[in-house]
Design a protein around this motif. Structure first.
Motif, PDB file in Angstrom:
ATOM      1  N   VAL A   1      44.502  57.780  -1.595  1.00  0.00           N
ATOM      2  CA  VAL A   1      43.646  58.681  -2.374  1.00  0.00           C
ATOM      3  C   VAL A   1      42.777  57.893  -3.350  1.00  0.00           C
ATOM      4  N   GLY A   2      43.336  56.856  -3.989  1.00  0.00           N
ATOM      5  CA  GLY A   2      42.541  56.042  -4.893  1.00  0.00           C
ATOM      6  C   GLY A   2      41.416  55.325  -4.179  1.00  0.00           C
ATOM      7  N   LEU A   3      41.696  54.770  -3.002  1.00  0.00           N
ATOM      8  CA  LEU A   3      40.648  54.110  -2.221  1.00  0.00           C
ATOM      9  C   LEU A   3      39.584  55.111  -1.791  1.00  0.00           C
ATOM     10  N   ALA A   4      40.003  56.310  -1.398  1.00  0.00           N
ATOM     11  CA  ALA A   4      39.033  57.336  -1.023  1.00  0.00           C
ATOM     12  C   ALA A   4      38.153  57.703  -2.216  1.00  0.00           C
TER      13      ALA A   4
ATOM     14  N   LEU B   1      32.739  57.525  -4.769  1.00  0.00           N
ATOM     15  CA  LEU B   1      31.910  57.135  -5.907  1.00  0.00           C
ATOM     16  C   LEU B   1      30.867  56.098  -5.492  1.00  0.00           C
ATOM     17  N   ILE B   2      31.273  55.115  -4.697  1.00  0.00           N
ATOM     18  CA  ILE B   2      30.349  54.091  -4.219  1.00  0.00           C
ATOM     19  C   ILE B   2      29.248  54.719  -3.376  1.00  0.00           C
ATOM     20  N   ALA B   3      29.623  55.693  -2.533  1.00  0.00           N
ATOM     21  CA  ALA B   3      28.634  56.371  -1.691  1.00  0.00           C
ATOM     22  C   ALA B   3      27.578  57.088  -2.524  1.00  0.00           C
ATOM     23  N   ARG B   4      27.924  57.444  -3.751  1.00  0.00           N
ATOM     24  CA  ARG B   4      26.984  58.116  -4.646  1.00  0.00           C
ATOM     25  C   ARG B   4      26.283  57.146  -5.596  1.00  0.00           C
ATOM     26  N   GLY B   5      26.476  55.859  -5.351  1.00  0.00           N
ATOM     27  CA  GLY B   5      25.769  54.857  -6.134  1.00  0.00           C
ATOM     28  C   GLY B   5      26.309  54.642  -7.530  1.00  0.00           C
ATOM     29  N   LEU B   6      27.567  55.009  -7.756  1.00  0.00           N
ATOM     30  CA  LEU B   6      28.165  54.876  -9.076  1.00  0.00           C
ATOM     31  C   LEU B   6      29.007  53.597  -9.166  1.00  0.00           C
ATOM     32  N   PRO B   7      28.981  52.917 -10.310  1.00  0.00           N
ATOM     33  CA  PRO B   7      29.811  51.722 -10.468  1.00  0.00           C
ATOM     34  C   PRO B   7      31.284  52.096 -10.565  1.00  0.00           C
TER      35      PRO B   7
ATOM     36  N   LEU C   1      43.872  51.163   5.611  1.00  0.00           N
ATOM     37  CA  LEU C   1      43.646  50.891   4.190  1.00  0.00           C
ATOM     38  C   LEU C   1      43.225  49.445   3.930  1.00  0.00           C
ATOM     39  N   GLU C   2      43.847  48.475   4.599  1.00  0.00           N
ATOM     40  CA  GLU C   2      43.422  47.093   4.410  1.00  0.00           C
ATOM     41  C   GLU C   2      42.006  46.855   4.943  1.00  0.00           C
ATOM     42  N   PRO C   3      41.663  47.350   6.147  1.00  0.00           N
ATOM     43  CA  PRO C   3      40.270  47.200   6.582  1.00  0.00           C
ATOM     44  C   PRO C   3      39.275  47.880   5.634  1.00  0.00           C
ATOM     45  N   LEU C   4      39.651  49.035   5.091  1.00  0.00           N
ATOM     46  CA  LEU C   4      38.768  49.733   4.160  1.00  0.00           C
ATOM     47  C   LEU C   4      38.578  48.902   2.891  1.00  0.00           C
ATOM     48  N   ALA C   5      39.661  48.383   2.360  1.00  0.00           N
ATOM     49  CA  ALA C   5      39.587  47.616   1.117  1.00  0.00           C
ATOM     50  C   ALA C   5      38.816  46.308   1.285  1.00  0.00           C
ATOM     51  N   SER C   6      38.757  45.786   2.508  1.00  0.00           N
ATOM     52  CA  SER C   6      38.074  44.501   2.736  1.00  0.00           C
ATOM     53  C   SER C   6      36.578  44.650   2.986  1.00  0.00           C
TER      54      SER C   6
ATOM     55  N   GLU D   1      31.319  46.666   0.724  1.00  0.00           N
ATOM     56  CA  GLU D   1      30.948  47.694  -0.244  1.00  0.00           C
ATOM     57  C   GLU D   1      32.095  48.031  -1.201  1.00  0.00           C
ATOM     58  N   VAL D   2      33.332  47.808  -0.735  1.00  0.00           N
ATOM     59  CA  VAL D   2      34.511  48.253  -1.485  1.00  0.00           C
ATOM     60  C   VAL D   2      35.237  47.109  -2.173  1.00  0.00           C
ATOM     61  N   SER D   3      35.358  45.981  -1.506  1.00  0.00           N
ATOM     62  CA  SER D   3      36.173  44.872  -1.995  1.00  0.00           C
ATOM     63  C   SER D   3      35.834  44.423  -3.416  1.00  0.00           C
ATOM     64  N   PRO D   4      34.545  44.307  -3.786  1.00  0.00           N
ATOM     65  CA  PRO D   4      34.242  43.833  -5.144  1.00  0.00           C
ATOM     66  C   PRO D   4      34.751  44.748  -6.250  1.00  0.00           C
ATOM     67  N   ALA D   5      35.028  45.995  -5.932  1.00  0.00           N
ATOM     68  CA  ALA D   5      35.472  46.942  -6.956  1.00  0.00           C
ATOM     69  C   ALA D   5      36.971  46.870  -7.218  1.00  0.00           C
ATOM     70  N   ILE D   6      37.733  46.186  -6.355  1.00  0.00           N
ATOM     71  CA  ILE D   6      39.201  46.221  -6.418  1.00  0.00           C
ATOM     72  C   ILE D   6      39.740  45.019  -7.179  1.00  0.00           C
ATOM     73  N   GLU D   7      40.656  45.283  -8.085  1.00  0.00           N
ATOM     74  CA  GLU D   7      41.424  44.221  -8.732  1.00  0.00           C
ATOM     75  C   GLU D   7      42.903  44.509  -8.509  1.00  0.00           C
ATOM     76  N   THR D   8      43.580  43.607  -7.816  1.00  0.00           N
ATOM     77  CA  THR D   8      45.012  43.762  -7.588  1.00  0.00           C
ATOM     78  C   THR D   8      45.798  43.012  -8.668  1.00  0.00           C
ATOM     79  N   SER D   9      47.102  43.259  -8.703  1.00  0.00           N
ATOM     80  CA  SER D   9      47.971  42.695  -9.743  1.00  0.00           C
ATOM     81  C   SER D   9      47.425  43.012 -11.130  1.00  0.00           C
ATOM     82  N   ALA D  10      46.881  44.204 -11.269  1.00  0.00           N
ATOM     83  CA  ALA D  10      46.312  44.668 -12.536  1.00  0.00           C
ATOM     84  C   ALA D  10      46.905  46.041 -12.836  1.00  0.00           C
ATOM     85  N   ARG D  11      47.874  46.067 -13.725  1.00  0.00           N
ATOM     86  CA  ARG D  11      48.569  47.311 -14.040  1.00  0.00           C
ATOM     87  C   ARG D  11      47.983  47.933 -15.302  1.00  0.00           C
TER      88      ARG D  11
END
Length: 463
Positions: free
Chosen positions: A17-20, A25-31, A93-98, A101-111
């Motif tokens: 759900v978070g990735l979706a 948001l990205i599809a709407r041009g939002l940071p 989910l891994e292909p989507l995150a990679s 368009e999506v990968s630069p927005a993700i930070e892992t190991s960030a709680r």
């Protein structure tokens, strides 16, 4: 305000759900800034990666995310096949995150450990809506504070399981024997096999997690004859776990319920209903579970291990300094509480809902995904995907799209309310002989191409 609009929308949790949410948001041009506490996306799903979900692939993929993936050559696996959680991660989910368009927005190991407003606790109301959100983020490099224009909390509930204690707090001795208690769905036939083979296990809980654990223990007992297990549930009516059988529009969910019913009726597992856990103690190196049963104090055991399949609850410490409107007992978003309360009904259906129901008195903050259901069970990915589509549209200012919420969920085949509450019938009509008649009527209406009102809507009217 202009400066705040340049800030990213923070999404907490890189599960389905978070990735979706990020994709919409990205599809709407939002940071977007997507925070994931785990070392990789979908860390919670990986915990129960061995479990096959009861929704086929066509229900597991968000439409906008699937469209974006297809532009990069991705193809959905067999739409009618049922993936394991590991397959869902690996093939979606891994292909989507990679994706670029999506990968630069993700930070892992960030709680994200806390959310507030810059310069304002929850008491202060002056100019609250123009103050950016402040997120306290814990990483390997220490603690930092980030700013966000809006926040979508899709962090889920998996990391905060309910305790064994029937009163909602840990049973006496529960912490002392934590090394012999598994919360959730252990991999009984795989990595955890040695912990359960040839031993006796108590499974506590009456949901799908308990069903999966029981069936795995039965399979293990076929190979390891000394393996034994006991099943303890607080309630006395097992209709929710047994499900609707052939009437369930998700056949795998109906099959899961039917299989665990057959197991219970076979006598291979000792089923104890009406059992409220009070304490755990040790005798000769094994565990004794004490509780209040239907006929007074009861002791179960000795057992070697316990599986606490008792559900999860939202982590409310994260949002302590935000102004939230929660259902007083489910801790769900308040608008959903009466529609999903398991004390009142057992349908898996829920009326369409979007940004208006998921918002809070804190402007710009939304709770989505299974966390929006609080302590209530039976959340489906389809619900979360429509939630975030609506929320993303609202943040973008497209209120027409945000309000055009559509959600059609597969029926469970189970539709019950407590005795004496069915004073009205389907959608407020005359009272039927049984509330299940409403579900039948609704199914007939849908089969005829007409609009039904959904089991939950009918039960709400019946109340």
């Amino acid at each position: 305000m202009a400066m705040q609009n340049d800030l990213p929308i923070a999404v907490i949790g890189a599960g389905p759900v978070g990735l979706a949410a990020a994709v919409h948001l990205i599809a709407r041009g939002l940071p977007v800034k997507l925070y994931e506490a785990g070392s990789g996306v979908a860390a919670n799903l990986r915990d129960w990666g061995h479990v096959r979900v009861f929704t086929p692939w066509r229900y597991c993929v968000d439409h906008t995310a699937g469209t974006l993936l297809e532009r990069h050559g991705w193809r959905m696996p067999d739409p009618e096949a049922f993936p394991t959680a590991d397959e869902l991660v690996a093939h979606y989910l891994e292909p989507l995150a990679s994706l670029p368009e999506v990968s630069p927005a993700i930070e892992t190991s960030a709680r994200v450990v806390a959310i507030s407003r810059w310069g304002a606790d929850k008491v202060r109301g002056q100019q609250r809506d123009i103050r950016p959100f402040m997120l306290v983020v814990e990483t390997a490099n220490g603690i930092r504070r980030d700013s966000a224009r809006a926040v979508i909390d899709a962090s889920g509930t998996w990391r905060t399981p309910n305790p064994l204690g029937a009163g909602g707090i840990a049973a006496a001795g529960e912490a002392d024997f934590a090394d012999r208690i598994a919360y959730g769905i252990p991999d009984i036939l795989g990595r955890d096999r040695a912990l359960y083979a040839g031993r006796t296990t108590l499974v506590a809980g009456s949901g799908h997690s308990a069903a999966n654990a029981l069936l795995d223990l039965a399979r293990l007992a076929d190979a390891e004859p000394r393996t034994a297990f006991i099943w303890a549930v607080r309630g006395t009516d097992l209709v929710r776990i047994y499900g609707g059988g052939d009437a369930d529009q998700l056949p795998a969910r109906g099959e899961l319920g039917a299989d665990v019913r057959d197991l219970a009726e076979s006598g291979r597992v000792r089923l104890v209903t009406g059992f409220a856990t009070v304490a755990i103690s040790e005798r000769d190196g094994r565990l004794i579970v004490e509780g209040q049963g239907e006929e007074g104090v009861l002791q179960l055991g000795p057992v070697d291990r316990i599986i606490a399949a008792t559900g999860q609850r939202p982590d409310l410490s994260l949002t302590r300094e935000l102004r939230l409107d929660l259902d007083p007992w489910l801790e769900s978003v308040k608008a959903l509480g009466p529609l999903i309360d398991p004390n009142q009904h057992s349908c898996g259906d829920v009326p369409p809902h979007g940004h208006r129901e998921l918002a809070h008195p804190e402007p710009g903050f939304y709770t989505v995904g299974i966390k929006s259901y609080g302590r209530a069970p039976t959340f489906l990915l389809l619900t979360g995907y429509e939630q975030v589509r609506s929320v993303a549209a609202a943040i973008a200012g497209d209120m027409a799209a945000a309000d055009a919420v559509q959600l059609v969920l597969p029926e469970t085949g189970v539709c019950t309310v407590p005795a004496g509450r069915a004073s009205q019938g389907c959608c407020g009509g005359p009272a039927p002989a049984a509330i299940d008649a409403c579900c039948v009527a609704d199914a007939d209406a849908k089969a005829a191409g007409k609009s039904g009102c959904g089991c939950v809507g009918k039960m709400e009217a019946a109340e």
